[in-house]
Write a protein that holds these residues in place. Sequence first.
Motif, short mmCIF file in Angstrom:
data_model
loop_
_atom_site.label_atom_id
_atom_site.label_comp_id
_atom_site.label_asym_id
_atom_site.label_seq_id
_atom_site.Cartn_x
_atom_site.Cartn_y
_atom_site.Cartn_z
N LEU A 162 63.21 63.18 -3.65
CA LEU A 162 64.31 64.13 -3.56
C LEU A 162 63.82 65.56 -3.38
O LEU A 162 64.28 66.28 -2.49
N GLN A 163 62.87 65.98 -4.23
CA GLN A 163 62.38 67.35 -4.11
C GLN A 163 61.58 67.54 -2.83
O GLN A 163 61.69 68.57 -2.16
N GLY A 164 60.80 66.53 -2.47
CA GLY A 164 60.04 66.63 -1.22
C GLY A 164 60.95 66.74 -0.02
O GLY A 164 60.69 67.53 0.91
N LEU A 165 62.04 65.96 -0.02
CA LEU A 165 62.96 66.01 1.10
C LEU A 165 63.71 67.33 1.13
O LEU A 165 63.99 67.87 2.21
N ALA A 166 64.04 67.87 -0.04
CA ALA A 166 64.70 69.18 -0.09
C ALA A 166 63.80 70.27 0.47
O ALA A 166 64.25 71.15 1.23
N LEU A 167 62.51 70.22 0.15
CA LEU A 167 61.57 71.21 0.68
C LEU A 167 61.38 71.03 2.18
O LEU A 167 61.28 72.01 2.93
N ALA A 168 61.34 69.77 2.62
CA ALA A 168 61.21 69.51 4.06
C ALA A 168 62.44 70.05 4.80
O ALA A 168 62.31 70.63 5.88
N TRP A 169 63.61 69.86 4.21
CA TRP A 169 64.84 70.36 4.82
C TRP A 169 64.78 71.88 4.96
O TRP A 169 65.20 72.43 6.00
N ALA A 170 64.27 72.56 3.94
CA ALA A 170 64.14 74.01 4.01
C ALA A 170 63.20 74.44 5.12
O ALA A 170 63.39 75.49 5.74
N ARG A 171 62.17 73.64 5.40
CA ARG A 171 61.26 73.96 6.50
C ARG A 171 61.88 73.65 7.86
O ARG A 171 61.54 74.28 8.87
N LEU A 172 62.78 72.69 7.90
CA LEU A 172 63.42 72.31 9.16
C LEU A 172 64.48 73.30 9.61
O LEU A 172 64.70 73.47 10.82
N LEU A 173 65.15 73.93 8.66
CA LEU A 173 66.27 74.80 9.02
C LEU A 173 65.87 75.91 10.01
O LEU A 173 66.59 76.13 10.99
N PRO A 174 64.75 76.64 9.81
CA PRO A 174 64.40 77.67 10.78
C PRO A 174 64.16 77.12 12.19
O PRO A 174 64.44 77.81 13.18
N VAL A 175 63.63 75.91 12.28
CA VAL A 175 63.45 75.28 13.59
C VAL A 175 64.82 75.04 14.23
O VAL A 175 65.03 75.33 15.41
N TRP A 176 65.74 74.52 13.44
CA TRP A 176 67.09 74.24 13.94
C TRP A 176 67.80 75.52 14.36
O TRP A 176 68.50 75.54 15.39
N PHE A 177 67.64 76.60 13.59
CA PHE A 177 68.29 77.86 13.94
C PHE A 177 67.87 78.33 15.34
O PHE A 177 68.68 78.92 16.06
N ARG A 178 66.62 78.10 15.71
CA ARG A 178 66.10 78.60 16.99
C ARG A 178 66.20 77.56 18.12
O ARG A 178 65.80 77.84 19.24
N ASP A 179 66.69 76.38 17.80
CA ASP A 179 66.73 75.30 18.79
C ASP A 179 68.04 75.36 19.57
O ASP A 179 69.09 74.96 19.08
N ASP A 180 67.95 75.88 20.80
CA ASP A 180 69.15 76.02 21.63
C ASP A 180 69.36 74.82 22.56
O ASP A 180 70.33 74.79 23.32
N ASP A 181 68.46 73.85 22.50
CA ASP A 181 68.60 72.66 23.33
C ASP A 181 69.77 71.81 22.82
O ASP A 181 69.81 71.48 21.63
N PRO A 182 70.73 71.45 23.68
CA PRO A 182 71.85 70.61 23.22
C PRO A 182 71.40 69.30 22.58
O PRO A 182 72.08 68.77 21.70
N GLY A 183 70.25 68.79 23.02
CA GLY A 183 69.73 67.55 22.45
C GLY A 183 68.89 67.75 21.20
O GLY A 183 68.41 66.76 20.61
N LEU A 184 68.67 69.02 20.80
CA LEU A 184 67.90 69.36 19.60
C LEU A 184 66.50 68.72 19.61
O LEU A 184 66.04 68.18 18.60
N ALA A 185 65.83 68.84 20.75
CA ALA A 185 64.51 68.20 20.90
C ALA A 185 63.50 68.76 19.90
O ALA A 185 62.74 68.00 19.28
N ARG A 186 63.47 70.08 19.72
CA ARG A 186 62.50 70.68 18.79
C ARG A 186 62.81 70.27 17.35
O ARG A 186 61.90 69.99 16.56
N THR A 187 64.09 70.23 17.03
CA THR A 187 64.48 69.84 15.68
C THR A 187 64.09 68.39 15.40
O THR A 187 63.57 68.06 14.32
N MET A 188 64.34 67.52 16.37
CA MET A 188 64.00 66.10 16.19
C MET A 188 62.49 65.91 16.05
O MET A 188 62.04 65.11 15.22
N ALA A 189 61.72 66.65 16.83
CA ALA A 189 60.26 66.53 16.73
C ALA A 189 59.77 67.00 15.37
O ALA A 189 58.90 66.37 14.74
N ALA A 190 60.34 68.12 14.88
CA ALA A 190 59.93 68.63 13.57
C ALA A 190 60.36 67.67 12.47
O ALA A 190 59.61 67.44 11.51
#
Length: 240
Positions: A162-190
């Motif tokens: 749970l805590q590991g996933l919460a920390l991973a989610w916090a690291r993923l959010l900045p990638v998602w904020f900058r991901d303008d691809d409709p398919g979210l390719a960068r977010t999916m890779a991260a």
Amino acid sequence: MNEDAQTIDPDPEAGAVRNTPRDPREAIVEALLELAGERDWDDISISDVATRANLDLATFRDYFPSKGAVLAAFSRKIDKMVLAAPDAALEGEPAKERLFDVLMRRFDALSPYKLGVEGVYDWTRRDPIAAAAVNRLTVNSMRFMLEAAGLPSEGGVGALKLQGLALAWARLLPVWFRDDDPGLARTMAALDRELKRGETLVARAEDVGRLTAPLLALTRSLFERRGRPSRDRARDSAEL
């Protein structure tokens, strides 16, 4: 996302229009996320939220005691959106693929609120107390995300997940904020990288758990044996 607190629907009997109130709770949640995308969190007052939701302060108080409580309601709302849309086709897939799908559904649910979520994220970066509070919300949400993926979340290893996933989610959010691809390719890779890393850490924790389980059982047994004579002596004394 800027909507009035009422919608106008045709009245089929009168041929006129009538006012249909929005759910005040929903209006408040929507208003706060709107404002969080426009201003710094600390610059948003409860009055601002009530005004944006077209409600008075008394109505706001009926539903929420604070902005933090509104944020918690938003988190639950997103949880329920994800949980209400399971993908039965993934039932036979590996655990990582199931969790990947659940978390991508979470990003989809958050998409209309992206600017507001980024505003909340920026607030947590400036305020350690806020970061701790939002982390608790995220851990609670991740419990349901794991369950939705058919993964256990109880016990020591579950707490680590749970805590590991919460920390991973916090690291993923900045990638998602900058991901303008409709398919979210960068977010999916991260996300794929984070889940692979998490799999490795959980496997190590499970190995440690298996190795230490006999030692823990022996320790409990020794304590129980040490406690028995004293209880036996006390019983014998009472009988005398």
